[in-house]
Motif scaffolding. Structure first.
Motif, PDB file in Angstrom:
ATOM      1  N   MET A 154       0.824  -1.212   0.000  1.00  0.00           N
ATOM      2  CA  MET A 154       0.000   0.000   0.000  1.00  0.00           C
ATOM      3  C   MET A 154       0.865   1.272   0.000  1.00  0.00           C
ATOM      4  SD  MET A 154      -3.044   0.394   2.619  1.00  0.00           S
ATOM      5  CE  MET A 154      -4.643   0.929   2.222  1.00  0.00           C
ATOM      6  N   ILE A 155       1.870   1.292   0.881  1.00  0.00           N
ATOM      7  CA  ILE A 155       2.702   2.496   0.996  1.00  0.00           C
ATOM      8  C   ILE A 155       3.534   2.706  -0.266  1.00  0.00           C
ATOM      9  CG2 ILE A 155       4.569   3.612   2.325  1.00  0.00           C
ATOM     10  CD1 ILE A 155       1.851   3.631   3.742  1.00  0.00           C
ATOM     11  N   SER A 205      -3.437  15.039  -4.713  1.00  0.00           N
ATOM     12  CA  SER A 205      -4.679  14.536  -5.302  1.00  0.00           C
ATOM     13  C   SER A 205      -4.441  13.265  -6.133  1.00  0.00           C
ATOM     14  CB  SER A 205      -5.273  15.634  -6.160  1.00  0.00           C
ATOM     15  OG  SER A 205      -6.483  15.235  -6.700  1.00  0.00           O
ATOM     16  N   ARG A 240      -5.353   9.527  -5.382  1.00  0.00           N
ATOM     17  CA  ARG A 240      -6.568   8.815  -5.775  1.00  0.00           C
ATOM     18  C   ARG A 240      -6.243   7.614  -6.672  1.00  0.00           C
ATOM     19  NH1 ARG A 240     -10.357  12.505  -7.310  1.00  0.00           N
ATOM     20  NH2 ARG A 240      -9.080  14.104  -6.389  1.00  0.00           N
ATOM     21  N   MET A 278      -3.992   5.495  -6.155  1.00  0.00           N
ATOM     22  CA  MET A 278      -3.841   4.374  -5.230  1.00  0.00           C
ATOM     23  C   MET A 278      -5.181   4.076  -4.528  1.00  0.00           C
ATOM     24  SD  MET A 278      -3.589   4.690  -1.677  1.00  0.00           S
ATOM     25  CE  MET A 278      -3.110   3.676  -0.320  1.00  0.00           C
ATOM     26  N   ALA A 279      -5.882   5.146  -4.079  1.00  0.00           N
ATOM     27  CA  ALA A 279      -7.084   4.955  -3.271  1.00  0.00           C
ATOM     28  C   ALA A 279      -8.195   4.261  -4.056  1.00  0.00           C
ATOM     29  CB  ALA A 279      -7.564   6.304  -2.762  1.00  0.00           C
ATOM     30  N   HIS A 330     -12.131   9.760 -12.712  1.00  0.00           N
ATOM     31  CA  HIS A 330     -11.014  10.323 -11.944  1.00  0.00           C
ATOM     32  C   HIS A 330      -9.779  10.557 -12.805  1.00  0.00           C
ATOM     33  CE1 HIS A 330     -12.766  10.659  -7.994  1.00  0.00           C
ATOM     34  NE2 HIS A 330     -13.497   9.624  -8.333  1.00  0.00           N
ATOM     35  N   ARG A 353     -10.598  13.725 -14.452  1.00  0.00           N
ATOM     36  CA  ARG A 353     -10.480  14.839 -13.507  1.00  0.00           C
ATOM     37  C   ARG A 353      -9.014  15.199 -13.260  1.00  0.00           C
ATOM     38  NH1 ARG A 353     -11.314  16.403  -7.797  1.00  0.00           N
ATOM     39  NH2 ARG A 353      -9.233  17.261  -7.672  1.00  0.00           N
ATOM     40  N   GLU A 407     -14.204  15.156  -4.485  1.00  0.00           N
ATOM     41  CA  GLU A 407     -13.866  13.807  -4.037  1.00  0.00           C
ATOM     42  C   GLU A 407     -12.431  13.713  -3.540  1.00  0.00           C
ATOM     43  OE1 GLU A 407     -15.068  10.766  -6.732  1.00  0.00           O
ATOM     44  OE2 GLU A 407     -17.136  11.465  -6.702  1.00  0.00           O
ATOM     45  N   THR A 408     -11.635  14.734  -3.847  1.00  0.00           N
ATOM     46  CA  THR A 408     -10.267  14.775  -3.317  1.00  0.00           C
ATOM     47  C   THR A 408     -10.292  14.625  -1.793  1.00  0.00           C
ATOM     48  OG1 THR A 408      -9.835  16.375  -5.024  1.00  0.00           O
ATOM     49  CG2 THR A 408      -8.144  16.138  -3.360  1.00  0.00           C
ATOM     50  N   ILE A 438     -10.836  11.101  -0.682  1.00  0.00           N
ATOM     51  CA  ILE A 438      -9.700  10.263  -1.079  1.00  0.00           C
ATOM     52  C   ILE A 438      -8.504  10.532  -0.165  1.00  0.00           C
ATOM     53  CG2 ILE A 438      -7.993   9.986  -2.924  1.00  0.00           C
ATOM     54  CD1 ILE A 438     -10.573  10.078  -4.768  1.00  0.00           C
ATOM     55  N   LEU A 439      -8.269  11.802   0.113  1.00  0.00           N
ATOM     56  CA  LEU A 439      -7.177  12.105   1.049  1.00  0.00           C
ATOM     57  C   LEU A 439      -7.508  11.549   2.442  1.00  0.00           C
ATOM     58  CD1 LEU A 439      -6.150  15.713  -0.028  1.00  0.00           C
ATOM     59  CD2 LEU A 439      -5.051  13.562  -0.588  1.00  0.00           C
ATOM     60  N   PHE A 466      -9.222   8.891   3.028  1.00  0.00           N
ATOM     61  CA  PHE A 466      -8.971   7.453   2.949  1.00  0.00           C
ATOM     62  C   PHE A 466      -7.475   7.156   3.070  1.00  0.00           C
ATOM     63  CE2 PHE A 466      -7.760   3.888   0.186  1.00  0.00           C
ATOM     64  CZ  PHE A 466      -8.412   2.856   0.845  1.00  0.00           C
ATOM     65  N   VAL A 467      -6.674   7.963   2.377  1.00  0.00           N
ATOM     66  CA  VAL A 467      -5.221   7.749   2.419  1.00  0.00           C
ATOM     67  C   VAL A 467      -4.715   7.931   3.854  1.00  0.00           C
ATOM     68  CG1 VAL A 467      -3.005   8.677   1.639  1.00  0.00           C
ATOM     69  CG2 VAL A 467      -4.869   8.407   0.030  1.00  0.00           C
ATOM     70  N   ALA A 525      -5.823   5.034   5.982  1.00  0.00           N
ATOM     71  CA  ALA A 525      -5.044   3.832   5.666  1.00  0.00           C
ATOM     72  C   ALA A 525      -3.655   3.936   6.273  1.00  0.00           C
ATOM     73  CB  ALA A 525      -4.949   3.664   4.153  1.00  0.00           C
ATOM     74  N   MET A 526      -3.066   5.136   6.223  1.00  0.00           N
ATOM     75  CA  MET A 526      -1.722   5.317   6.790  1.00  0.00           C
ATOM     76  C   MET A 526      -1.753   5.175   8.314  1.00  0.00           C
ATOM     77  SD  MET A 526      -0.235   8.257   4.329  1.00  0.00           S
ATOM     78  CE  MET A 526       1.408   8.280   4.978  1.00  0.00           C
ATOM     79  N   ILE A 548      -1.964   1.453   8.979  1.00  0.00           N
ATOM     80  CA  ILE A 548      -0.764   0.677   8.636  1.00  0.00           C
ATOM     81  C   ILE A 548       0.432   1.107   9.486  1.00  0.00           C
ATOM     82  CG2 ILE A 548       0.928   0.229   6.809  1.00  0.00           C
ATOM     83  CD1 ILE A 548      -1.438   0.388   4.861  1.00  0.00           C
TER      84      ILE A 548
END
Lengths: 639, 72
Positions: free
Chosen positions: A457-458, A556, A559, A561-562, A609, A612, B54-55, B58-59, B61-62, B65-66, B69
């Protein structure tokens, strides 16, 4: 790739105007400008061209279309059509309208009469078929009907579910006819019953007005069939039908002969009239003096010679093409001509969502062609999904060939499916971890990392952000090129400062995190110190805040990865849930449904995306838009 | 003893991002629907505009997740 444009002026004697317009229309390269707008104060004022023939030509076009619709279609004869086309195409508007009116004259009247008579006969045939059908159905009742002088027979059709209406009618008939009637009913088919009523003629009016007032489905036979036996009526119908069919055959033959004689000529005339109709619409853009006309327009440099040659071949030195010199700052008025190869065209369509590039800008579509599918592939990254998306896109492409926008979108999906399969191989995904579970495939180890998206993931996040840095830097670099083209020193400084500031920030962060030597911290700070004055010089004090916005743009890209994670987790859930079912078939069904949902999401979300990231994060670094598209004066649908 | 701090923190990071995105999309979406009703040709642009906030999620979520983890 945007094409270089030249502004030209076409000057010639007024007598040649319609022929020159015709040549330009068929060459199809000139983007016309309104002459009156190009006249500077002090210039000779050109009069606008009067368009007197427009309504006459459009009227003739409508009549021609109607005539061709009435005539039976015959196969096109290109040879014959070309011969006639060459004869007529150079005709002046007056000659063309005279010829068209003469051609239509007698022919239109004859065809109209024949078509009218044919329509009458078709109606007669359908009425006869209706009578025949009904009489055929009630014929078995004939034996039960009493043969009486002075009595009338009428037939009523009633739906079976309303059969009780017969009793109601019977009661009313008793009152109207003072019991001088007979009603016989029989089933016609599964849904209908026929009721034949025989009653004294003196009550005819009251009976019919009653039936009419009750909205009953009464079949009234024509007077000539009244009182005749059904068999005789059927014979008479057959005779009339034969007569009508013979007459129709005769009319078809006559129309066929007319078509054979005139169809090719009419088709050509219509085509020429359509062209002239289009041409006349732009006449108001031209200027004229007493003896000459002036046409002004933009033309792509690569088409200039072709156009000059076409005019010279037809008119010799009578018509001049003059290249106008345009000042650099006025070049922004030039129309934008995207001249991309076919595989970039779908991305032009996407760029169209936010407008047209201005003439001097770099066209972002080719860059989008490279990165869009890669981003999509990075997000979806599954061999099976890629194959399914490819199949769906090809199917839709084949099924809806006339929908241009859908063709563009599906072409993009076809291009996206290939990186999806490639990245699916890298991630070792085939319906999520199904391929790995079955031992068919494994995540590839690349750059010392096993690219299993759940475990890595990282690294995947770092990859996404790195792509962001590269992509945004590319955008800023293109911004520098655009600024140099526009000779805007301030914009060059701003974009350079931005690149330097972001690089400085990254260097500071990486060295503070201990990934590189601490010496780089000072280098990063120096870079920032140089960058800010440049940014403030280029974009003002608020330009400095743009640094944060650019950092946000880069983040941004996470995304990539997300959204990829969301897709892979849903695939895992599908496999786990399906696998946990006791009944194999139920498990497969649940897994299949979830995978279908995931594919539907994968076709939509990563697409949006990717788009975008290009339109918001990337294009904002260099793209201004506000251009107008190059629309050459030519026949619709021609090259 | 389960350390609930990490999952709760991750949940807040993700949830707040989602709420923020939702609030922004609510306003953009309704304005966009009105625009598309008046000018259907703006549909493509409106889809992109609706996707912009949606940024945040998503941020979120990141970050969540970090948190999960790196802190576990």
């Amino acid at each position: 790739m945007l094409q270089r444009m030249n502004k030209i002026q076409v000057i010639g004697p007024k007598t040649d105007l319609s022929s020159v317009v015709d040549v330009l229309y068929h060459t199809g390269t000139l983007h016309l400008e309104d002459v009156s707008k190009s006249i500077a104060p002090g210039d000779t004022i050109l009069k606008k061209i009067d368009v007197s023939k427009a309504s006459e030509i459009s009227g003739l076009l409508v009549r021609m279309g109607g005539l061709l619709l009435s005539l039976p279609k015959v196969p096109d004869e290109p040879e014959k059509q070309k011969r006639f086309f060459d004869e007529v195409r150079k005709a002046t508007p007056d000659e063309l309208t005279t010829l068209s009116t003469a051609t239509l004259g007698g022919l239109e009247e004859t065809v109209k009469d024949l078509s009218g008579r044919k329509a009458d006969l078709v109606f007669t045939l359908s009425t006869l078929a209706k009578y025949e059908d009904i009489i055929g159905k009630i014929q078995p009742l004939e034996n039960q009907l009493p043969v009486l002088e002075g009595f009338e027979v009428t037939v009523i059709l009633i739906q079976r579910e309303f059969r009780e209406v017969v009793d109601v009618i019977r009661n009313i008939f008793v009152d109207i006819t003072h019991n001088q009637f007979e009603l016989i009913s029989a089933d016609v088919d599964q849904a209908t019953i026929a009721v034949v009523a025989v009653f004294n003629k003196k009550y005819s009016e009251q009976v019919h007005s009653f039936l009419f007032s009750q909205n009953v489905n009464e079949i009234r036979l024509p007077p000539e069939y009244m009182g005749k036996p059904f068999r005789e009526i059927l014979t008479s119908i057959a005779e009339r039908r034969k007569k009508a069919l013979d007459e129709m055959k005769g009319i078809d033959e006559k129309l066929g002969q007319l078509s054979a004689e005139w169809y090719q000529q009419l088709t050509v005339l219509r085509r020429i009239l359509e062209d002239r109709n289009e041409e006349i619409r732009v006449f108001s853009k031209f200027g004229q003096t007493d003896y000459t006309f002036v046409i002004i327009g933009w033309i792509p440099r690569k088409f200039l010679n072709r156009t000059k040659e076409a005019l010279e071949k037809t008119f010799g030195k009578r018509v001049l093409v003059h290249e106008l010199e345009v000042a650099q700052d006025k070049m922004n008025e030039a129309p934008t001509f995207y001249d991309n190869p076919w595989f970039v065209k779908p991305f032009e369509f996407l760029m169209g969502l936010i407008g047209t590039s201005s003439y001097k800008e770099i066209d972002p579509s080719p860059i989008m062609f490279i990165f869009f599918p890669i981003f999509f592939g990075l997000m979806v990254g599954d061999i099976a999904y890629g194959i399914i998306i490819l199949a769906i896109a090809l199917f839709i492409k084949r099924r809806y060939q006339k929908e241009l926008w859908l063709q563009h979108l599906m072409n993009i999906l076809v291009m996206c499916s290939i990186p999806t399969i490639i990245f699916g191989y890298l991630y070792g995904e085939f319906f999520g971890n199904f391929g790995e579970m079955m031992g068919w495939i494994e995540p590839v180890e690349f750059l010392g990392i096993t690219w299993n998206r759940i475990d890595a993931m990282i690294p995947f996040l770092i990859l996404a952000i790195s792509i962001g840095v590269f992509h945004v830097f590319l955008g800023l670099s293109l911004g520098i090129i655009n600024a140099i083209t526009e000779r805007s020193k301030k914009h060059v400084c701003e974009k350079c400062g931005m690149i330097l500031a972001i690089t400085g920030l990254i260097v500071v962060l990486v060295s503070v995190a201990g990934m590189i030597s601490e010496v780089f911290t000072s280098i990063g700070v120096v870079m920032l110190l140089i960058a800010f004055p440049l940014i403030i010089y280029g974009g003002g004090f608020f330009g400095a805040f743009e640094v944060m916005s650019t950092v946000g743009n880069i983040l941004s890209y996470a995304r990539i990865m997300a959204i990829g994670m969301a897709s892979v987790v849903l695939a895992l859930v599908a496999n786990e849930l399906g696998g946990s079912m006791d009944v194999l078939l139920v498990g497969i069904l649940i897994a299949a449904m979830l995978h279908i949902l995931n594919i539907a999401l994968a076709m939509f979300s990563p697409f949006l995306h990717s788009l975008r990231l290009h339109l918001v994060e990337f294009d904002s670094k260099f793209y201004k838009g506000g251009g107008r598209i190059y629309t050459p004066f030519k026949k619709e649908g021609e090259g | 003893m389960v350390d609930w701090g990490i999952p709760i923190g991750a949940g807040i990071a993700f949830g707040m991002g989602a709420i923020g995105t939702g609030m922004a999309q609510m306003k953009i979406g309704s304005a966009g629907a009105g625009t598309v009703a008046e000018r259907p040709e703006t549909f493509g642009l409106m889809v992109v505009l609706v996707a912009i906030p949606e940024t945040l999620v998503i941020l979120g979520f990141v970050v969540s997740a970090m948190i999960m983890i790196m802190l576990e």
